[in-house]
Design an enzyme around this catalytic site. Structure first.
Site, PDB file in Angstrom:
ATOM      1  N   ASP A  49       0.776  -1.250   0.000  1.00 50.94           N
ATOM      2  CA  ASP A  49       0.000   0.000   0.000  1.00 50.94           C
ATOM      3  C   ASP A  49       0.808   1.301   0.000  1.00 50.94           C
ATOM      4  O   ASP A  49       1.800   1.416   0.730  1.00 50.94           O
ATOM      5  CB  ASP A  49      -0.846   0.104   1.281  1.00 50.94           C
ATOM      6  CG  ASP A  49      -1.539  -1.170   1.634  1.00 50.94           C
ATOM      7  OD1 ASP A  49      -1.439  -2.147   0.887  1.00 50.94           O
ATOM      8  OD2 ASP A  49      -2.196  -1.187   2.692  1.00 50.94           O
ATOM      9  N   GLU A 233     -10.427  -2.744   4.141  1.00 47.80           N
ATOM     10  CA  GLU A 233      -9.135  -2.174   4.542  1.00 47.80           C
ATOM     11  C   GLU A 233      -9.006  -0.757   3.970  1.00 47.80           C
ATOM     12  O   GLU A 233      -9.784  -0.342   3.108  1.00 47.80           O
ATOM     13  CB  GLU A 233      -7.986  -3.035   3.999  1.00 47.80           C
ATOM     14  CG  GLU A 233      -8.041  -4.486   4.456  1.00 47.80           C
ATOM     15  CD  GLU A 233      -6.849  -5.318   3.997  1.00 47.80           C
ATOM     16  OE1 GLU A 233      -6.206  -5.933   4.863  1.00 47.80           O
ATOM     17  OE2 GLU A 233      -6.567  -5.368   2.794  1.00 47.80           O
TER      18      GLU A 233
HETATM   19  C1  FRU Z   1      -3.818  -3.659   2.798  1.00 55.58           C
HETATM   20  C2  FRU Z   1      -3.168  -4.114   4.092  1.00 55.58           C
HETATM   21  C3  FRU Z   1      -3.529  -3.160   5.205  1.00 55.58           C
HETATM   22  C4  FRU Z   1      -2.387  -3.331   6.170  1.00 55.58           C
HETATM   23  C5  FRU Z   1      -1.219  -3.545   5.243  1.00 55.58           C
HETATM   24  C6  FRU Z   1      -0.170  -4.473   5.775  1.00 55.58           C
HETATM   25  O1  FRU Z   1      -3.183  -4.093   1.655  1.00 55.58           O
HETATM   26  O2  FRU Z   1      -3.541  -5.429   4.395  1.00 55.58           O
HETATM   27  O3  FRU Z   1      -4.793  -3.405   5.789  1.00 55.58           O
HETATM   28  O4  FRU Z   1      -2.222  -2.216   7.003  1.00 55.58           O
HETATM   29  O5  FRU Z   1      -1.749  -4.058   4.041  1.00 55.58           O
HETATM   30  O6  FRU Z   1       0.932  -4.535   4.940  1.00 55.58           O
END
Ligand code: FRU
Length: 507
Positions: A49, A233
């Protein structure tokens, strides 16, 4: 004794020579097979992300989920790059690193979150009039098992170059294993900070408010609604202008979760409505899912904080990848890319307000040669093409093409479907779910489907009908011939305008 000394000297030399050798060998030159020329990729290792997108003192910051130690997910930390124009990026050292609790020995990974400018030093953590603050999910784990997620804060008094953890972390803890991805923004009408978080397994966005970024009070909750086939998310909440209605705005809540092709994949959806400082209320409380992108490779998108008022744009960057096959992408020494930054707005349609996404106009700076032939060859380009839907059964363009591979972006007139077909795009065997065709209903405007396409070695981003629909996908052409040609069944193959785009990494 002598033996031991010699042995340890060899050991030390071995270790340092090894690490020196491996850094030299691993040094990326940004011209490897499949390496995007103008999409951001980390020099090496795993990325997911985008995090903490913030503009501050002439610099756009891009933080991102990063594994400093390898090419697959793990040891999550915040990687860091800065840019003056959202195109040419300068890689900086890791900003926030995974750390160990000195008492329990548990590790804390730095999961996704936000960065903001604390303009009036509301936190009291700034040395001058303002400073950068990062609020992220502290993911506590032991032996690879997630134990707890809470929100923590770090601050920087040197334009994001070095960071200090707040001594009283965490700043928000509801004693839950899954509670994450804070997005914090300044809510001007009530002079307060608002945080959007998710409770992923309950498909809920939960809002909080604060005056000082340190103490948080719960506001409203939103969800479940629309697509709950995958956990929710990376929420974001922002106000967007409505095209053609000068001065009017509406609020959009976007989340990452389900995908138009069902629970096998992840994607992004959005809701349009109002935010009154406490609750987000969707226009249609029974709405079905509105997907932000119809490809497989656009996830975890969030928008920039603190873009100057005189610019006024809301700019989103998303992660070009999909959790389904993300860990197996055939690229090395890096894995994953960021999308082109996109400008968001809303348009009123017969079925309600819909998101419009267009690439940032800065991208035109990368244009070099222009080609208008119907057959050409390049792996990094911007293409404009109008598909005349009135005389063809199917019409479109084939990119990343060789004698036996191609990725097709086409339009089927009978059922009014725009599609991107990567089933025969080259290297598809690295995962059983990669070979796919994406389809989305789209009506022609004045008999035409207008495509604005960006191709970049292994990435394709399609903006259709001035941003009404987008499709973002990877494709990995093995032959690397990168031919381009148009076609039509029943009519004349369309012409196009193509600009070769230069690499943002060449010195
Ligand atoms: C989304 C996610 C988020 C988390 C991060 C961990 O892709 O799963 O929810 O904070 O990636 O790398």
């Amino acid at each position: 004794m002598k033996k031991i000394t010699l042995y340890s000297a060899i050991l030390i030399c071995f270790a340092s020579c090894q690490s020196k050798m491996s850094t030299e060998n691993d040094m990326a030159n940004y011209s490897e097979k499949y390496r995007p020329a103008y999409h951001f990729t980390p020099e090496k290792n795993w990325m997911n992300d985008p995090n903490g997108l913030v503009y501050y003192e002439g610099e756009y910051h891009l933080f991102y989920q990063f594994n400093p130690y390898g090419n697959t997910w793990g040891h999550m930390s915040w990687g860091h790059a800065i840019s003056k124009d959202l195109l040419q990026w300068e890689n900086l050292p890791v900003a926030l690193e995974e750390y160990q609790d000195p008492l329990t020995g548990d590790s804390t990974m730095i999961f996704s979150g936000t960065a903001l400018v604390d303009k009036n030093n509301t936190s009291g953590l700034c040395q001058g009039k303002d400073c950068l603050i990062a609020i992220y999910t502290s993911h506590v784990h032991k032996n690879g098992e997630g134990k707890m997620q809470h929100q923590s804060l770090a601050y920087s008094n040197d334009k994001g170059r070095t960071w200090k953890q707040y001594s009283k972390n965490p700043i928000l803890d509801i004693q839950r294993k899954d509670f994450r991805d804070p997005k914090v923004f300044w809510y001007e009408p009530q002079q307060k900070w608002v945080m959007a978080t998710v409770i992923p397994d309950l498909y809920k966005v939960r809002l909080y408010e604060s005056k000082n970024l340190l103490e948080w009070k719960q506001l409203g909750e939103f969800g479940p609604l629309a697509d709950t086939s995958r956990i929710w998310e990376c929420p974001d909440l922002y106000e967007l202008p409505i095209i053609g209605s000068e001065g009017k705005t509406k609020w959009v809540l976007s989340i990452s979760g389900g995908h138009p092709q069902g629970p096998k994949f992840v994607g992004m959806q959005y809701f349009v409505g109002q935010f009154d400082g406490t609750n987000f209320t969707p226009d249609d409380p029974n709405q079905s899912a509105l997907y932000l992108d119809h490809g497989k490779d656009f996830y975890a998108g969030i928008v920039y904080n603190n873009i100057p008022k005189k610019d006024g744009r809301t700019i989103m960057i998303g992660w070009v990848n999909n959790w389904t096959y993300g860990g197996q992408l055939p690229t090395s020494p890096w894995r994953s890319a960021m999308s082109l930054p996109r400008v968001l707005s809303l348009k009123e349609t017969e079925s309600g307000f819909r998101l419009i996404q267009t690439p940032i106009e800065e991208i035109t700076k990368l244009r070099t040669e222009i080609i208008t032939d119907s057959i050409s060859s390049t792996g990094a380009a911007e293409i404009e093409i109008d598909l005349d839907t009135e005389n063809s059964l199917e019409i479109g363009i084939r990119v990343f093409k060789s004698s036996d591979e191609q990725t097709i972006i086409g339009y089927r007139t009978k059922d009014q479907v725009l599609f991107l077909d990567r089933r025969n795009s080259g290297h598809v065997s690295f995962h059983p779910d990669f070979a796919s065709i994406e389809e989305v209903k789209l009506k022609p405007a004045n008999g035409k489907i207008k495509l604005h396409i960006f191709i970049d070695q292994s990435i394709i981003e399609v903006f259709a009908n001035n941003g009404e629909v987008t499709i973002s996908n990877y494709a990995f052409p093995e032959k690397g011939e990168y031919k381009i040609e148009t076609y039509s069944q029943g009519g004349k193959a369309p012409t196009y305008k193509l600009w070769k785009l230069k690499s943002v990494w060449s010195k």
